[in-house]
Motif scaffolding. Sequence first.
Motif, PDB file in Angstrom:
ATOM      1  N   GLN A 213     -29.824  42.648 -46.540  1.00  0.00           N
ATOM      2  CA  GLN A 213     -28.455  42.134 -46.535  1.00  0.00           C
ATOM      3  C   GLN A 213     -27.445  43.158 -46.032  1.00  0.00           C
ATOM      4  OE1 GLN A 213     -27.065  39.153 -47.250  1.00  0.00           O
ATOM      5  NE2 GLN A 213     -29.032  38.163 -47.591  1.00  0.00           N
ATOM      6  N   THR A 216     -27.058  45.538 -41.369  1.00  0.00           N
ATOM      7  CA  THR A 216     -26.568  44.637 -40.326  1.00  0.00           C
ATOM      8  C   THR A 216     -26.149  45.363 -39.049  1.00  0.00           C
ATOM      9  OG1 THR A 216     -24.370  44.733 -41.337  1.00  0.00           O
ATOM     10  CG2 THR A 216     -25.801  42.896 -41.978  1.00  0.00           C
ATOM     11  N   THR A 217     -26.256  46.673 -39.024  1.00  0.00           N
ATOM     12  CA  THR A 217     -25.939  47.418 -37.805  1.00  0.00           C
ATOM     13  C   THR A 217     -27.219  47.654 -37.012  1.00  0.00           C
ATOM     14  OG1 THR A 217     -26.165  49.525 -38.983  1.00  0.00           O
ATOM     15  CG2 THR A 217     -23.964  48.554 -38.855  1.00  0.00           C
ATOM     16  N   TYR A 225     -31.261  43.158 -40.374  1.00  0.00           N
ATOM     17  CA  TYR A 225     -31.082  41.785 -40.847  1.00  0.00           C
ATOM     18  C   TYR A 225     -31.175  40.790 -39.697  1.00  0.00           C
ATOM     19  CZ  TYR A 225     -28.849  37.696 -42.957  1.00  0.00           C
ATOM     20  OH  TYR A 225     -28.580  36.427 -43.400  1.00  0.00           O
ATOM     21  N   TRP A 226     -30.513  41.101 -38.590  1.00  0.00           N
ATOM     22  CA  TRP A 226     -30.464  40.164 -37.470  1.00  0.00           C
ATOM     23  C   TRP A 226     -31.813  40.049 -36.779  1.00  0.00           C
ATOM     24  CZ3 TRP A 226     -26.442  37.653 -38.600  1.00  0.00           C
ATOM     25  CH2 TRP A 226     -25.296  38.290 -39.090  1.00  0.00           C
ATOM     26  N   ASP A 257     -26.519  32.041 -35.872  1.00  0.00           N
ATOM     27  CA  ASP A 257     -26.003  33.106 -36.737  1.00  0.00           C
ATOM     28  C   ASP A 257     -26.159  34.470 -36.067  1.00  0.00           C
ATOM     29  OD1 ASP A 257     -25.264  31.336 -38.686  1.00  0.00           O
ATOM     30  OD2 ASP A 257     -27.041  31.652 -39.942  1.00  0.00           O
ATOM     31  N   VAL A 258     -27.295  34.679 -35.403  1.00  0.00           N
ATOM     32  CA  VAL A 258     -27.506  35.943 -34.696  1.00  0.00           C
ATOM     33  C   VAL A 258     -26.522  36.075 -33.539  1.00  0.00           C
ATOM     34  CG1 VAL A 258     -29.134  37.306 -33.329  1.00  0.00           C
ATOM     35  CG2 VAL A 258     -29.945  36.034 -35.327  1.00  0.00           C
ATOM     36  N   ASN A 260     -23.594  34.532 -33.095  1.00  0.00           N
ATOM     37  CA  ASN A 260     -22.204  34.620 -33.551  1.00  0.00           C
ATOM     38  C   ASN A 260     -21.891  35.920 -34.287  1.00  0.00           C
ATOM     39  OD1 ASN A 260     -21.687  32.067 -32.499  1.00  0.00           O
ATOM     40  ND2 ASN A 260     -22.216  31.029 -34.415  1.00  0.00           N
ATOM     41  N   SER A 261     -22.916  36.675 -34.643  1.00  0.00           N
ATOM     42  CA  SER A 261     -22.671  37.954 -35.321  1.00  0.00           C
ATOM     43  C   SER A 261     -21.950  38.933 -34.402  1.00  0.00           C
ATOM     44  CB  SER A 261     -23.993  38.569 -35.784  1.00  0.00           C
ATOM     45  OG  SER A 261     -24.759  39.032 -34.680  1.00  0.00           O
ATOM     46  N   VAL A 263     -23.233  41.236 -32.763  1.00  0.00           N
ATOM     47  CA  VAL A 263     -23.906  42.537 -32.733  1.00  0.00           C
ATOM     48  C   VAL A 263     -24.701  42.706 -31.443  1.00  0.00           C
ATOM     49  CG1 VAL A 263     -25.593  44.011 -33.911  1.00  0.00           C
ATOM     50  CG2 VAL A 263     -24.030  42.586 -35.246  1.00  0.00           C
TER      51      VAL A 263
END
Length: 270
Positions: A213, A216-217, A225-226, A257-258, A260-261, A263
């Motif tokens: 969780q 995320t970087t 996470y991604w 979700d990936v 729209n993140s 990253v």
Amino acid sequence: MKKLHYIAAFALGLAAVSCDVLDKEPSNSWESSTAIQSYDDLVYAVNGVYESQTSAIDNGSNYRGSYAGDFTLYADMKGSDYQCLGNNNQATDVSRYQATPSGSVSADNFYKRFYLSIARVNKVLEGVKEAGLEGEDVNAQLGELYALRALFHFDLARLFAKLPSTVDDWENEPGIVLSLETHDSDYIGTRSSLKATYEAIISDLGTALGYLQSATTTNNGHFNYWGALALRARVYLYMDNCGGTDYNSLALQDAEDVINSGVYSLYERD
């Protein structure tokens, strides 16, 4: 006589010293039950799992069957439009449809490679539990381990089982041998159903996402996470509409979700 006393005393002293100095654990190996005692030990162990896919892990020089070897090329090399133009004679048996179990590019290499990698994952997970390690940083490492185990099982399933979307009854279709805990060296596993195989993969990815969780970087060369979420999207695509569940919609949700993140982005060419 005095010299004999000196020699005897020296021998006795040497014997006593050898108990403390000479009888040491080898520097390149640990007793498995004490290998993981700290967070740093855990990091080294997780790196070792990744390393198992980049070098020879069978005490030999065979690098085949790994992500760093010929795994990503295997499907293309087995295709009807593949032609080997090299002179190194490492892939010509495939291009000529003469590949054998002992050939230069054979499926048994992948089987051995991935199950050895999974065995490392299970051993590390067992070590963390025995050591009682906890904390956010530890959780991130655990998340990587569960994501890696899911990835290894997924690629084994793609190689050694049918695609879920191509069968009528995945509950009675053979999948692969699942390795979810440590086993003795003489353990003989049995194949799970195709449904149980993919459910175990999804379960491991769910566990991984829970542990990741806060990861995320970007962390090049490691799961975050991604990465775990993107892998789950791909697994869902393979599951299609099995059992009456619309896994395609679940895949789309994870993929969005990936995306729209923010990253990651697609590569662009000028």
